[in-house]
Design a protein around this motif. Sequence first.
Motif, PDB file in Angstrom:
ATOM      1  N   VAL A  16       0.794  -1.224   0.000  1.00 28.75           N
ATOM      2  CA  VAL A  16       0.047   0.190  -0.016  1.00 28.75           C
ATOM      3  C   VAL A  16       0.760   1.125  -0.079  1.00 28.75           C
ATOM      4  O   VAL A  16       2.072   1.164   0.868  1.00 28.75           O
ATOM      5  N   GLU A  17       0.574   2.132  -1.081  1.00 28.71           N
ATOM      6  CA  GLU A  17       1.169   3.384  -0.945  1.00 28.71           C
ATOM      7  C   GLU A  17       1.125   4.388   0.204  1.00 28.71           C
ATOM      8  O   GLU A  17      -0.240   4.504   0.451  1.00 28.71           O
ATOM      9  N   VAL A  18       2.064   4.765   1.001  1.00 30.55           N
ATOM     10  CA  VAL A  18       1.507   5.887   2.107  1.00 30.55           C
ATOM     11  C   VAL A  18       1.963   7.364   1.484  1.00 30.55           C
ATOM     12  O   VAL A  18       2.717   7.511   1.009  1.00 30.55           O
ATOM     13  N   ARG A  43      -4.219   2.304  -4.584  1.00 29.13           N
ATOM     14  CA  ARG A  43      -4.611   2.145  -3.122  1.00 29.13           C
ATOM     15  C   ARG A  43      -3.387   2.532  -2.500  1.00 29.13           C
ATOM     16  O   ARG A  43      -2.247   2.606  -2.612  1.00 29.13           O
ATOM     17  N   VAL A  44      -4.005   3.285  -1.309  1.00 27.66           N
ATOM     18  CA  VAL A  44      -3.120   4.212  -0.413  1.00 27.66           C
ATOM     19  C   VAL A  44      -3.497   4.139   1.065  1.00 27.66           C
ATOM     20  O   VAL A  44      -4.435   3.672   1.227  1.00 27.66           O
ATOM     21  N   PHE A  45      -2.434   4.515   1.697  1.00 28.37           N
ATOM     22  CA  PHE A  45      -2.723   4.736   3.350  1.00 28.37           C
ATOM     23  C   PHE A  45      -2.432   6.194   3.612  1.00 28.37           C
ATOM     24  O   PHE A  45      -1.143   6.584   3.745  1.00 28.37           O
ATOM     25  N   LYS A  61      -9.040   3.546  -2.090  1.00 28.11           N
ATOM     26  CA  LYS A  61      -8.576   3.299  -3.226  1.00 28.11           C
ATOM     27  C   LYS A  61      -9.485   4.147  -4.198  1.00 28.11           C
ATOM     28  O   LYS A  61     -10.654   4.305  -4.025  1.00 28.11           O
ATOM     29  N   GLY A  62      -8.883   4.206  -5.563  1.00 26.54           N
ATOM     30  CA  GLY A  62      -9.673   5.119  -6.494  1.00 26.54           C
ATOM     31  C   GLY A  62      -9.258   4.909  -7.626  1.00 26.54           C
ATOM     32  O   GLY A  62      -7.911   4.543  -7.783  1.00 26.54           O
ATOM     33  N   TRP A  69      -8.688  10.984  -3.767  1.00 28.69           N
ATOM     34  CA  TRP A  69      -8.688  11.959  -2.713  1.00 28.69           C
ATOM     35  C   TRP A  69      -9.858  12.269  -2.196  1.00 28.69           C
ATOM     36  O   TRP A  69      -9.991  12.334  -0.799  1.00 28.69           O
ATOM     37  N   GLN A  70     -11.073  12.254  -2.809  1.00 27.38           N
ATOM     38  CA  GLN A  70     -12.617  12.433  -2.528  1.00 27.38           C
ATOM     39  C   GLN A  70     -12.642  11.186  -1.430  1.00 27.38           C
ATOM     40  O   GLN A  70     -13.356  11.468  -0.497  1.00 27.38           O
ATOM     41  N   THR A  71     -12.432  10.082  -1.929  1.00 21.27           N
ATOM     42  CA  THR A  71     -12.686   8.843  -1.261  1.00 21.27           C
ATOM     43  C   THR A  71     -11.896   9.049   0.439  1.00 21.27           C
ATOM     44  O   THR A  71     -12.455   8.706   1.388  1.00 21.27           O
TER      45      THR A  71
END
Length: 270
Positions: A16-18, A43-45, A61-62, A69-71
């Motif tokens: 997961v990308e931080v 997918r990010v944290f 994720k988006g 960003w909105q998620t």
Amino acid sequence: MSSTGQRLPVPSDTPVEVVDIDLAEPGRFSPPGSHERIRPQSRVFALVRLRGRPLGMVGGKGAAPAELWQTLADAARRELEVPLARSSPRTPSAGPVSGGGAGNAPDISVVIATHNRCELLRRCLDSLLRMEYPGSAFEVIVVDNAPADDAAEQLVREAYSPRVRYVREPVAGLARARNRGLTAARGGIVAFTDDDTLVDSRWLSALAEAFSGNQAIGCVTGLIAPAELQTEAQAVLERHNGFGKGYDTRTWSLDDPPEDPLFPFTAGQF
């Protein structure tokens, strides 16, 4: 004083990308330890801030950056119980601090102990020199602890001198290295960090603010969030033994200790 509370809600699968986002800067993603703009993966944290202040971490994720960003912003509003901020210029959130140095910024010595890890040390030093703190009000001291060669010394002297000072401690051990840095420090406040750390841009400002707010404060600690979650081992560490224990400011005293029998010796807790 320390930021503490619940452990980080680390994602169950990796990699997961931080990333770092600020609710006052819609659409912008930055990597840990930098305000550089990046385009993240799906997918990010994310470490979520509001005008520079850390609020918590959420995952999401988006397919596109705007959607992602909105998620994350919606998750922050839902899980962190903060309002979604309108887009507005980012402004420093720290109050005034007292002391010498540039303006009202107190003089701080940053001590980094290192041992044969030049590439990590370079990243750490770069993040330190990007901080939002007057350059004339802080010094950086690298303590080379029982090195196998002169690589760290060459790095500091060729790439960072005179902004960064180099000292050597021949006896191995983190305590010996930090004590050596302490004897070399000139600032009224001494801040310790490690060579594998990317410091937050407001790290020193927050430390100075905490000290200035209460003359009885003798030590300030803070949150350590993960810089990357590329392996399951990294995720397990953060899930079960990490230093990310929340964002509420708390104060402890030896005169009025908490009920925890390990106070004040638990790493990352007090």
